[in-house]
Design a protein around this motif. Sequence first.
Motif, PDB file in Angstrom:
ATOM      1  N   PRO A 303       0.810  -1.224   0.000  1.00 20.09           N
ATOM      2  CA  PRO A 303       0.000   0.000   0.000  1.00 20.09           C
ATOM      3  C   PRO A 303       0.846   1.278   0.000  1.00 20.09           C
ATOM      4  O   PRO A 303       0.516   2.249  -0.686  1.00 20.09           O
ATOM      5  CB  PRO A 303      -0.823  -0.123   1.281  1.00 20.09           C
ATOM      6  CG  PRO A 303      -0.950  -1.602   1.490  1.00 20.09           C
ATOM      7  CD  PRO A 303       0.348  -2.177   1.032  1.00 20.09           C
ATOM      8  N   VAL A 304       1.947   1.276   0.775  1.00 20.45           N
ATOM      9  CA  VAL A 304       2.795   2.463   0.808  1.00 20.45           C
ATOM     10  C   VAL A 304       3.488   2.669  -0.526  1.00 20.45           C
ATOM     11  O   VAL A 304       3.588   3.795  -1.036  1.00 20.45           O
ATOM     12  CB  VAL A 304       3.832   2.360   1.944  1.00 20.45           C
ATOM     13  CG1 VAL A 304       4.812   3.528   1.885  1.00 20.45           C
ATOM     14  CG2 VAL A 304       3.133   2.333   3.304  1.00 20.45           C
ATOM     15  N   GLU A 305       3.972   1.582  -1.141  1.00 21.27           N
ATOM     16  CA  GLU A 305       4.628   1.686  -2.447  1.00 21.27           C
ATOM     17  C   GLU A 305       3.661   2.205  -3.507  1.00 21.27           C
ATOM     18  O   GLU A 305       4.026   3.043  -4.344  1.00 21.27           O
ATOM     19  CB  GLU A 305       5.188   0.331  -2.875  1.00 21.27           C
ATOM     20  CG  GLU A 305       6.422  -0.117  -2.112  1.00 21.27           C
ATOM     21  CD  GLU A 305       6.877  -1.514  -2.513  1.00 21.27           C
ATOM     22  OE1 GLU A 305       8.093  -1.769  -2.510  1.00 21.27           O
ATOM     23  OE2 GLU A 305       5.993  -2.352  -2.824  1.00 21.27           O
ATOM     24  N   SER A 306       2.427   1.698  -3.479  1.00 14.05           N
ATOM     25  CA  SER A 306       1.448   2.160  -4.462  1.00 14.05           C
ATOM     26  C   SER A 306       1.109   3.629  -4.244  1.00 14.05           C
ATOM     27  O   SER A 306       0.899   4.388  -5.190  1.00 14.05           O
ATOM     28  CB  SER A 306       0.171   1.308  -4.388  1.00 14.05           C
ATOM     29  OG  SER A 306      -0.526   1.544  -3.180  1.00 14.05           O
ATOM     30  N   GLY A 307       1.077   4.043  -2.967  1.00 14.17           N
ATOM     31  CA  GLY A 307       0.834   5.443  -2.668  1.00 14.17           C
ATOM     32  C   GLY A 307       1.953   6.335  -3.173  1.00 14.17           C
ATOM     33  O   GLY A 307       1.720   7.418  -3.708  1.00 14.17           O
ATOM     34  N   LEU A 308       3.186   5.881  -3.019  1.00 15.45           N
ATOM     35  CA  LEU A 308       4.330   6.642  -3.518  1.00 15.45           C
ATOM     36  C   LEU A 308       4.309   6.727  -5.039  1.00 15.45           C
ATOM     37  O   LEU A 308       4.678   7.754  -5.630  1.00 15.45           O
ATOM     38  CB  LEU A 308       5.635   5.993  -3.047  1.00 15.45           C
ATOM     39  CG  LEU A 308       5.940   6.116  -1.539  1.00 15.45           C
ATOM     40  CD1 LEU A 308       7.151   5.265  -1.176  1.00 15.45           C
ATOM     41  CD2 LEU A 308       6.184   7.580  -1.169  1.00 15.45           C
ATOM     42  N   MET A 309       3.868   5.661  -5.695  1.00 13.63           N
ATOM     43  CA  MET A 309       3.801   5.688  -7.154  1.00 13.63           C
ATOM     44  C   MET A 309       2.712   6.664  -7.613  1.00 13.63           C
ATOM     45  O   MET A 309       2.875   7.370  -8.609  1.00 13.63           O
ATOM     46  CB  MET A 309       3.514   4.286  -7.685  1.00 13.63           C
ATOM     47  CG  MET A 309       3.851   4.108  -9.158  1.00 13.63           C
ATOM     48  SD  MET A 309       5.574   4.473  -9.551  1.00 13.63           S
ATOM     49  CE  MET A 309       6.421   3.144  -8.697  1.00 13.63           C
ATOM     50  N   GLY A 310       1.625   6.704  -6.868  1.00 12.51           N
ATOM     51  CA  GLY A 310       0.598   7.695  -7.176  1.00 12.51           C
ATOM     52  C   GLY A 310       1.100   9.108  -6.952  1.00 12.51           C
ATOM     53  O   GLY A 310       0.693  10.043  -7.650  1.00 12.51           O
ATOM     54  N   ALA A 311       2.014   9.267  -5.979  1.00 16.77           N
ATOM     55  CA  ALA A 311       2.596  10.585  -5.737  1.00 16.77           C
ATOM     56  C   ALA A 311       3.424  11.048  -6.928  1.00 16.77           C
ATOM     57  O   ALA A 311       3.622  12.256  -7.122  1.00 16.77           O
ATOM     58  CB  ALA A 311       3.457  10.558  -4.475  1.00 16.77           C
ATOM     59  N   ALA A 312       3.926  10.099  -7.727  1.00 17.84           N
ATOM     60  CA  ALA A 312       4.663  10.474  -8.934  1.00 17.84           C
ATOM     61  C   ALA A 312       3.754  11.227  -9.888  1.00 17.84           C
ATOM     62  O   ALA A 312       4.187  12.141 -10.600  1.00 17.84           O
ATOM     63  CB  ALA A 312       5.224   9.222  -9.615  1.00 17.84           C
ATOM     64  N   LEU A 313       2.482  10.845  -9.909  1.00 17.53           N
ATOM     65  CA  LEU A 313       1.505  11.578 -10.722  1.00 17.53           C
ATOM     66  C   LEU A 313       1.392  13.014 -10.237  1.00 17.53           C
ATOM     67  O   LEU A 313       1.298  13.947 -11.034  1.00 17.53           O
ATOM     68  CB  LEU A 313       0.154  10.866 -10.640  1.00 17.53           C
ATOM     69  CG  LEU A 313      -0.938  11.267 -11.616  1.00 17.53           C
ATOM     70  CD1 LEU A 313      -0.502  11.048 -13.045  1.00 17.53           C
ATOM     71  CD2 LEU A 313      -2.214  10.478 -11.321  1.00 17.53           C
ATOM     72  N   SER A 314       1.442  13.203  -8.905  1.00 19.83           N
ATOM     73  CA  SER A 314       1.408  14.550  -8.339  1.00 19.83           C
ATOM     74  C   SER A 314       2.651  15.336  -8.734  1.00 19.83           C
ATOM     75  O   SER A 314       2.582  16.544  -8.993  1.00 19.83           O
ATOM     76  CB  SER A 314       1.309  14.481  -6.811  1.00 19.83           C
ATOM     77  OG  SER A 314       0.120  13.831  -6.418  1.00 19.83           O
ATOM     78  N   ALA A 315       3.802  14.662  -8.778  1.00 23.12           N
ATOM     79  CA  ALA A 315       5.038  15.344  -9.174  1.00 23.12           C
ATOM     80  C   ALA A 315       4.912  15.883 -10.595  1.00 23.12           C
ATOM     81  O   ALA A 315       5.365  16.999 -10.901  1.00 23.12           O
ATOM     82  CB  ALA A 315       6.220  14.382  -9.065  1.00 23.12           C
TER      83      ALA A 315
END
Length: 479
Positions: A303-315
């Motif tokens: 879950p944390v890894e998937s959240g970080l990958m979604g944060a890449a979209l924010s970047a």
Amino acid sequence: MGAVTSRSVRSKIQLIPMIIAVPMFLQAVDTSVLGTALPSMAISLRAEILHLNMAVTSYLLSLTVFLPASGWMADRWGARRIFCWAIGIFSLASALCGLATSLEQIVAFRILQGLGGAMMMPVGRLILLRSVPPAQMVAAMTWFTIPGAAGRVSGPLIGGILATFTSWRWIFYLNIPFGLLGILLSLKYVPPIKEDVDEKFDISGFLLMGLSLAGIICGLETVGRNFVSVSVTWAMIGVGFLSFAAYVIHNRRDATNAIIPLGIFKIKTFSLMTLGGMPVRIAVGSTPILIPLWMQIGCGMSPVESGLMGAALSAGLFGVRMVMERSAKAIGFRSIMLTSTVLMAGMFAGYGLFTKQTSHWIMFVIFCLSGIFQSMTMISINTLTFTDVPKHFSGKATALSTMLQQVSMSFGVAFASLCMTFTARFHGHSPQNLVTADFPPTFFIMGAFTLVALFSFGRLDRRKGREFAQSKHEPQIEE
């Protein structure tokens, strides 16, 4: 002395979008953050997780019901005053949610929080329209668009981290200092904006439109989630559309005082951007549910890894500021929208090609690029939507635009859920047990559906929005 004054005014104007951006981010996070925190909340409040979903739906219900009134309130009592009251109510309700000790309390406080949230976004957009000159509008809409998109994407990650390492209550407590800061900065830097109106409040229209929005959005929110039976879902959606039909009749009888005058749709640019842009908003609205599920089920991430990958979209969303204004000047908004929508659709479909063997760095880069293309499309839509709307209609137009945006985002989640349900049944298993093969077709469908917006964007005048990209006038602001 004149140069110093000009720089001071320009700096003041540039601060306004940043001030508006803070509560926009908080509201977007709030609508997406609770999903990952529900298990810990259930334990703390001694309630069933299924029942705690009422904390999500009660906020959404309150948000949609009070949205139509925001434009009238801003015109009647002033946009800055209503905006500050909205932040204050939202922050107070957040504090109460953090202190809640029962399911009944948190549902009641979430309803109050939705009241504040219903006024923040449309009134914040109205402030930008009435206080920012054309030369600064692209940058202003960038600040307005990006925080909301970033908040929706990063909300699950923020909720997961807070619930894991601190307490779910901090999800709400964090809103308080930012809310107070938003009020103080708004009072200092946002000019008092008020229209001279003496229009009575359309109570019948408010009730009909509120019931319509509540039925449609709450019905869409239950699609594919097994909160209620299918018949209840369709009943809510049916009530929503019947109420909207009743509102259309009401609007024809008294269009002058209607809380949301539907005659605004006769303005071509407004219709092309709000109705024609819905496929793009629907695709964007599906990402908070599709991306985390795909990363965990299809790509084997935590879950944390998937959240970080979604944060890449924010970047990627934040990276758009470097290219948006120059692109608008070089090729115009119409070309930006046509190009970025095609690229956005391609990236969306490309998510379905990811596997467990795909490099995380490749995924990260693709998500960043996708965030840039999404933002370029959304910023263009938000910038052009109100170009031809008369000033006396701007308050109600922003409320209507926000309502359609909320419906589109909710439909995005429902549409994604339906796509996964159909693909799961096509593969011969229950939608409750999704597997890797269920996701690629959903991404391909969502990507193709996004392209429908090209029919509307292609009808846009090539010169539309040129004043935002090329205006060189000195900024003016009301003191």
